[in-house]
Design a protein around this motif. Structure first.
Motif, PDB file in Angstrom:
ATOM      1  N   ASP A 139       0.846  -1.186   0.000  1.00 46.83           N
ATOM      2  CA  ASP A 139       0.000   0.000   0.000  1.00 46.83           C
ATOM      3  C   ASP A 139       0.888   1.245   0.000  1.00 46.83           C
ATOM      4  O   ASP A 139       1.676   1.443   0.928  1.00 46.83           O
ATOM      5  N   PRO A 140       0.797   2.094  -1.025  1.00 41.65           N
ATOM      6  CA  PRO A 140       1.670   3.279  -1.103  1.00 41.65           C
ATOM      7  C   PRO A 140       1.560   4.202   0.112  1.00 41.65           C
ATOM      8  O   PRO A 140       2.563   4.779   0.536  1.00 41.65           O
ATOM      9  N   ASP A 141       0.366   4.331   0.678  1.00 40.68           N
ATOM     10  CA  ASP A 141       0.214   5.178   1.868  1.00 40.68           C
ATOM     11  C   ASP A 141       0.972   4.591   3.051  1.00 40.68           C
ATOM     12  O   ASP A 141       1.609   5.314   3.811  1.00 40.68           O
ATOM     13  N   LEU A 142       0.911   3.274   3.205  1.00 38.70           N
ATOM     14  CA  LEU A 142       1.649   2.625   4.291  1.00 38.70           C
ATOM     15  C   LEU A 142       3.155   2.721   4.053  1.00 38.70           C
ATOM     16  O   LEU A 142       3.920   2.929   4.998  1.00 38.70           O
ATOM     17  N   VAL A 143       3.583   2.584   2.810  1.00 36.24           N
ATOM     18  CA  VAL A 143       5.005   2.705   2.486  1.00 36.24           C
ATOM     19  C   VAL A 143       5.496   4.103   2.835  1.00 36.24           C
ATOM     20  O   VAL A 143       6.556   4.271   3.449  1.00 36.24           O
ATOM     21  N   HIS A 144       4.734   5.110   2.470  1.00 41.68           N
ATOM     22  CA  HIS A 144       5.108   6.500   2.783  1.00 41.68           C
ATOM     23  C   HIS A 144       5.238   6.684   4.298  1.00 41.68           C
ATOM     24  O   HIS A 144       6.204   7.260   4.788  1.00 41.68           O
ATOM     25  N   HIS A 145       4.268   6.186   5.014  1.00 44.60           N
ATOM     26  CA  HIS A 145       4.270   6.299   6.479  1.00 44.60           C
ATOM     27  C   HIS A 145       5.450   5.537   7.077  1.00 44.60           C
ATOM     28  O   HIS A 145       6.151   6.033   7.961  1.00 44.60           O
ATOM     29  N   ALA A 146       5.679   4.330   6.578  1.00 46.74           N
ATOM     30  CA  ALA A 146       6.772   3.505   7.101  1.00 46.74           C
ATOM     31  C   ALA A 146       8.124   4.137   6.788  1.00 46.74           C
ATOM     32  O   ALA A 146       9.042   4.090   7.619  1.00 46.74           O
ATOM     33  N   PHE A 147       8.259   4.742   5.620  1.00 44.45           N
ATOM     34  CA  PHE A 147       9.522   5.383   5.270  1.00 44.45           C
ATOM     35  C   PHE A 147       9.807   6.536   6.227  1.00 44.45           C
ATOM     36  O   PHE A 147      10.946   6.710   6.683  1.00 44.45           O
TER      37      PHE A 147
END
Length: 166
Positions: A139-147
């Motif tokens: 999920d791109p939103d989760l990736v952004h948050h995780a980054f």
């Protein structure tokens, strides 16, 4: 304090879907985590549910990095689902307000910690997908948050030898 744990639950859902997709003979496959198999990755993330439960209940924290396969002794998917269910039951409103240690940042309410914790199941979802040759639709939103979380926690983890170089 965070009130919405939807990102945390979406990350767990992603991991669960990948666990469900591993063939019975796929658990011995090497993972991108040095020295760990797919089974070790699944055990580590399952152990993470035990860790979160311990944070919520005040119990001693399990070492999720040592012999992680012990958290998934038989049926991996059933072990994962049982740990997730028990953890979810422990995440009461009072538990989510409980301050827990978060390294140099001091103490955070457990709910805020879980927002940062998205990094763990998300990264290991990718690891499990790679090990078992499954598509990794993160999920791109989760990736952004995780980054963003990784930018905060990576240096201390590398200093302790818990994280490889970038």
């Amino acid at each position: 304090m965070a009130q919405n744990l939807s990102g945390y639950h979406r990350a767990l859902d992603l991991f669960e879907g990948l666990v469900a997709g591993v063939s019975p003979d796929g658990w011995d496959a090497p993972s991108p985590c040095a020295g760990w198999t797919a089974l070790d990755v699944a055990g580590h993330v399952t152990g993470g549910q035990h860790l979160v439960q311990a944070l919520a209940t005040g119990e001693p924290l399990p070492d999720v990095g040592r012999d992680p396969a012990r958290f998934v002794p038989d049926d991996v998917l059933m072990s994962w689902r049982a740990a997730r269910k028990e953890c979810a039951a422990a995440l009461t409103p009072d538990a989510l307000r409980t301050p827990i240690p978060f390294g140099a940042l001091g103490h955070l309410p457990l709910a805020d910690y879980l927002e940062a914790y998205i990094l763990e199941p998300l990264v290991h979802s990718w690891d499990l997908a790679q090990a078992t040759h499954q598509p990794s639709h993160l999920d791109p939103d989760l990736v952004h948050h995780a980054f963003a979380t990784a930018q905060v926690v990576s240096a201390p983890l590398r200093a302790k030898g818990l994280l490889a170089p970038p």
